[in-house]
Every structure is written in C-alpha cells, then in structure tokens.
Scaffold this active site. Structure first.
Site, short mmCIF file in Angstrom:
data_model
loop_
_atom_site.label_atom_id
_atom_site.label_comp_id
_atom_site.label_asym_id
_atom_site.label_seq_id
_atom_site.Cartn_x
_atom_site.Cartn_y
_atom_site.Cartn_z
N HIS A 130 0.38 10.35 1.63
CA HIS A 130 0.61 10.38 3.12
C HIS A 130 1.82 9.93 2.86
O HIS A 130 2.80 9.71 2.40
CB HIS A 130 0.03 9.29 4.17
CG HIS A 130 0.38 9.38 5.82
ND1 HIS A 130 1.48 8.66 6.08
CD2 HIS A 130 -0.92 9.66 6.77
CE1 HIS A 130 1.22 9.05 7.58
NE2 HIS A 130 -0.01 9.56 7.26
N ASP A 207 -1.87 1.92 -1.18
CA ASP A 207 -2.29 2.26 0.17
C ASP A 207 -3.45 2.05 0.45
O ASP A 207 -3.98 2.92 0.20
CB ASP A 207 -1.24 3.54 0.48
CG ASP A 207 -1.87 4.40 1.84
OD1 ASP A 207 -2.76 3.95 2.55
OD2 ASP A 207 -0.99 5.10 2.19
N GLN A 210 -7.29 4.46 4.09
CA GLN A 210 -8.59 5.46 4.15
C GLN A 210 -9.84 4.05 3.11
O GLN A 210 -10.65 4.89 3.23
CB GLN A 210 -8.53 6.57 3.58
CG GLN A 210 -7.28 7.75 4.43
CD GLN A 210 -7.69 7.95 5.75
OE1 GLN A 210 -8.87 7.62 6.19
NE2 GLN A 210 -7.07 8.11 6.75
N LYS A 233 -8.31 2.11 11.44
CA LYS A 233 -8.98 2.99 10.27
C LYS A 233 -10.41 2.13 9.88
O LYS A 233 -10.80 2.30 9.38
CB LYS A 233 -8.43 3.27 9.46
CG LYS A 233 -6.84 4.23 9.96
CD LYS A 233 -6.30 4.40 9.03
CE LYS A 233 -4.89 5.79 9.24
NZ LYS A 233 -5.22 6.83 10.26
N CYS A 371 -0.48 14.76 7.69
CA CYS A 371 0.84 14.19 7.32
C CYS A 371 0.83 14.20 6.19
O CYS A 371 1.78 13.31 4.99
CB CYS A 371 1.11 12.67 7.64
SG CYS A 371 1.17 12.41 9.76
N1 C6P Z 1 -3.34 8.91 8.44
C1 C6P Z 1 -4.52 10.58 9.99
O1 C6P Z 1 -5.35 11.18 10.27
P1 C6P Z 1 -0.82 4.44 10.52
O2 C6P Z 1 -0.69 4.95 10.92
O3 C6P Z 1 0.15 2.98 10.21
O4 C6P Z 1 -2.16 3.23 10.70
O5 C6P Z 1 -0.90 4.84 8.64
C2 C6P Z 1 -0.59 5.96 8.03
C3 C6P Z 1 -1.25 6.28 7.18
C4 C6P Z 1 -1.36 6.19 5.49
N2 C6P Z 1 -1.90 5.96 4.74
C5 C6P Z 1 -2.88 6.88 4.65
C6 C6P Z 1 -3.39 7.52 3.37
C7 C6P Z 1 -3.22 7.71 5.76
O6 C6P Z 1 -4.20 8.10 5.91
C8 C6P Z 1 -2.25 7.42 7.58
C9 C6P Z 1 -3.13 7.67 8.39
C10 C6P Z 1 -4.14 9.19 10.01
O7 C6P Z 1 -4.70 11.14 8.27
C11 C6P Z 1 -2.93 10.00 10.47
S1 C6P Z 1 -1.90 9.99 10.12
#
Ligand code: C6P
Length: 415
Positions: A130, A207, A210, A233, A371
């Site tokens: 991401h 990270d 997910q 999430k 993203c």
């Molecule tokens: N992915 C998606 O629709 P935040 O925004 O900080 O809570 O998470 C960022 C992020 C980082 N790593 C991974 C693997 C992610 O999936 C995400 C967030 C969402 O896939 C919003 S872009």
C-alpha cells in the site's frame, strides 16, 4: 459458549443484528456492503462504548486525579492490555497508540529510520505494498541517501522469495511488508520473510492493516520487530490503531512528536523524555476511540478468529468461483493463501462504471488502484473492482453481486 458463535458455527443472522448500518436501503435496495478491506462496519457494542464515554466519563487521561479522569485513564489503559493480548506481545509498553497503520509506519520511518539508516544502506519492501508502506520509506531513503529495493510479485500475486533472498545483504537495514495484501488478498509468508531478514541483521516491520480482523497474530512467534494495526479495519472506530515494537528497539528510538505526556522534565535548556509507550504518545490522544477499540477486540474474541476465517474463506471461494464463470471477468490475485478479498477486471468495461452501476443496486465495492499504484502497473492495469468480505456477509449477498455484474455486462455490451 456465546450466542454469536456456537461450536464453530457462527450465527450470521445474529451477528448482522449487531450492525445497525447493515439494515438500510441504499438507492432503494438493501445495502450489500462488500468494501470491508477499506473499512469494516461497527457493532453496537463499539458504538455504545463511544457514547458511554462521552455521556458518562469524558475526561482527559493520565493528568487528572478526579474520578472521571481516573475512570477514563483506566479504560484507555485496559485497551492497551487487550491489544497486548490480541497480538501476544511480551510487554504492555510495547503497544503504542497511533492514528492507525499509516501513522505507525511513518513513526518507524521517521524515528528508527532517521536514527539508524546511513548512506548506502538498503530498505526492502514488496511490490504488493500500500502507498503508506512505500512513501514513508521513499522519504527517509531520500533523506539518508539509502536505497529502496522491491521484492517482485508473481503472476498470481505472491512475493518472489527467490529474488527476495538475493536482495538481502549486509546493506539491508529494514524490511517492510504487509501480512496480507489489500488489493489482492494474498497472505504473505511473513515468518519466512522475517527469518531471512534477521539472518542479515535487518529489522522487519509488518503492515497488519488487512490481517488483524482475519488472521491470528502472534508477534513473539513470528518474531517481527514492528507490527502495525488500524482499528477501523477490525470492527473498531476510525482514527486509532497501534504500533507494536520490540521494547529494546522502542527504547533506543528517538521520539516522534514533542509535546505533553511524552516528557519527563522540561526546562528551556533541556527536555528529558518519558518511558515507552508514553514517549511516543504526545498530546491528548484519541481517548474515546481507543476505549471503544477494546469492544472490537472483545467482539472478535467472542466469535473466534478461526471461526471468522472459516466463514470468510467459504465466502471467498464461493465468490471467486462464481466470478470466474462470468463472461469477460478476469480475476486479479489468485494465490491459494488469501484473506477474503477478490479483485477482478471486466474486459472492455471501466472499473468505475462497474462500481457506479453496482451502487445503484445498493452494492458497495471499491474500484480503482486501492492505493497500490505500482502493483496495478505490475499487472498492466489502472485499477480493479474489489469485493472484500467480513464476518457479517452472506452467500445471498454474493448472489446479488453476481446478478448485478451480469446486468452490468449485458447492459454495457448492448449499448
Ligand atoms: N487500505 C483499502 O481500501 P490506514 O488508512 O492508515 O488505516 O491504513 C492504510 C493501509 C495500509 N496498509 C494496507 C495494506 C491497507 O490496506 C491500508 C488501508 C484501505 O485498501 C484504504 S486505502
């Protein structure tokens, strides 16, 4: 045994009752929410924890000695304990509250990276990342004249571990990869990734955006150095999450932000910093959302991650099979080992059109690059349609998705 999970079989209808948002019409049709990888919906108990806080004991934490402040502080710190247990961290002070994964990764890049990277060093990430696990490393590598190396991705959406082992060297200082991919769902072999990196003395950040709602996380077993989670999430509120870091590393890292709470003593001549985790929690934190996150952890615990994963993988298999039987649909991301995310493209139809037409039928999916622009480039596409499932989704909802897609395909082909 709870009424939501009876001997490994989840009572999905009862679970759905816990989520007020699911019971509404969108564009005149019952909502089918399949955008859980973006953010999951919140059960009543999480929402109630938020209103309870603001209605009954709203106060700043760690500062007051009055009753409300003590109650708020206790509830906030109880979430820290719950998160420690949730990921099996050894020490409670290894849990730092942040705004979520993005802030957690930026914190590590800006503190560990700034303190310990040197010119000529290397940081390794994967092609599945991401943007929030790419850009912070680009920024710090630019600043420190270090270089960023990328683990390539195979045709089915897995990391190429042969190339990874060749990228590793004594120059490698940090490896940062996701536990599961948000765009493709691939579950990565992080234990192997970590062991290989440790052989070269590199630290590893995972990270977990997910994975936290779907997979067991044991940071001691996998032996990662940092692990990042976003509350929203995993059925919790937005605006909070954690950074886990090994105690000895966090103690050696400089603070991220300066301000109240992260200090021991301040004079105009010099400031000494607080102990971890408070060294990294400057300012008034997101108290209500942290407290409500505890209820999200309780919700997941009550259902059992194994049961959640079993239900979701049944949904994933059902959806993937049905999707691959639709004319002109091509699945993107077909690893055997996946969380409940399925990306796909429909030949000749733009993903935004698909998303918009599904929305008119009350079906929420995500479209675009998610993203992960470099990953889309790897597959030679601009974006995908992504359906992602949570514990409250059903096969009947997947049938509605298929019906909707069939309509989209026949409408667009007959235009
Ligand atoms: N992915 C998606 O629709 P935040 O925004 O900080 O809570 O998470 C960022 C992020 C980082 N790593 C991974 C693997 C992610 O999936 C995400 C967030 C969402 O896939 C919003 S872009």
């Amino acid at each position: 045994m709870s009424s939501l999970a009876e001997t490994r079989i989840l009572n999905i209808e009862k679970i759905r009752d816990e989520f007020p948002v699911l019971h509404q019409l969108v564009n005149g049709k019952p909502l089918v929410y399949l955008d859980n990888a973006a953010t999951s919906q919140k059960p009543k108990r999480v929402i109630k924890a938020l209103t309870d806080f603001y209605e009954c004991y709203n106060a700043n934490i760690h500062r007051g000695i009055h009753t409300l402040a003590e109650k708020a502080t206790k509830a906030y710190e109880e979430t820290r304990l719950a998160m420690q247990q949730f990921i099996h961290a050894k020490h409670i002070e290894e849990i730092i509250f942040t705004r979520g994964v993005t802030e957690s990764i930026n914190l590590v890049a800006a503190t560990y990276g700034r303190a310990f990277l040197k010119e000529g060093d290397e940081v390794i990430i994967s092609g599945l990342e991401h943007h929030s696990n790419i850009v912070p490393w680009q920024i710090i590598c630019d600043e420190k004249k270090a270089s960023l190396k990328i683990i390539p991705i195979t045709e089915i959406g897995e990391m190429d571990l042969d190339v990874y082992s060749k990228l590793l060297s004594s120059r490698t200082k940090i490896v940062a990869v996701n536990h599961a991919s948000n765009s493709l769902g691939t579950i990565n072999p992080i234990k192997e990734v970590i062991t290989l990196a440790h052989n070269f003395g590199a630290v590893v950040l995972i990270d977990g955006a997910q994975s936290s709602a779907h997979l067991e996380i044991d940071v001691q077993d996998i032996d990662c150095d940092f692990y990042c989670i976003s509350s929203h999430k995993m059925y919790g509120p937005t605006g909070t999450g954690i950074l886990y870091g090994k105690k000895n590393l966090l103690e050696r890292m400089p603070p991220y932000m300066g301000g109240g709470e992260m200090i021991k003593d301040v004079t105009f001549a010099k400031t000494t910093f607080n102990e971890i985790p408070y060294k990294f929690e400057a300012g008034t934190p997101n108290i209500a959302d942290v407290i409500a996150l505890h209820e999200a952890v309780n919700f997941i615990k009550e259902l059992g991650k194994e049961n959640i994963a079993a239900h979701e993988s049944e949904l994933l298999q059902y959806a993937s099979e049905k999707l691959s039987n639709l004319p002109s649909v091509r699945l993107v991301g077909t690893s055997k080992n996946k969380v409940s995310v399925q990306s796909f493209v429909i030949e000749g139809i733009h993903h935004f059109d698909v998303g918009q037409m599904l929305d008119t039928r009350g079906i929420a999916v995500r479209t675009g690059h998610h993203c992960t622009q470099p990953l889309m480039e790897r597959f030679g596409i601009e974006g995908t349609v992504r359906a992602s499932f949570a514990v409250y989704n059903t096969k009947a909802e997947i049938d509605l998705l298929m019906e909707g897609l069939q309509r989209v395909i026949s409408f667009m082909n007959n235009k």
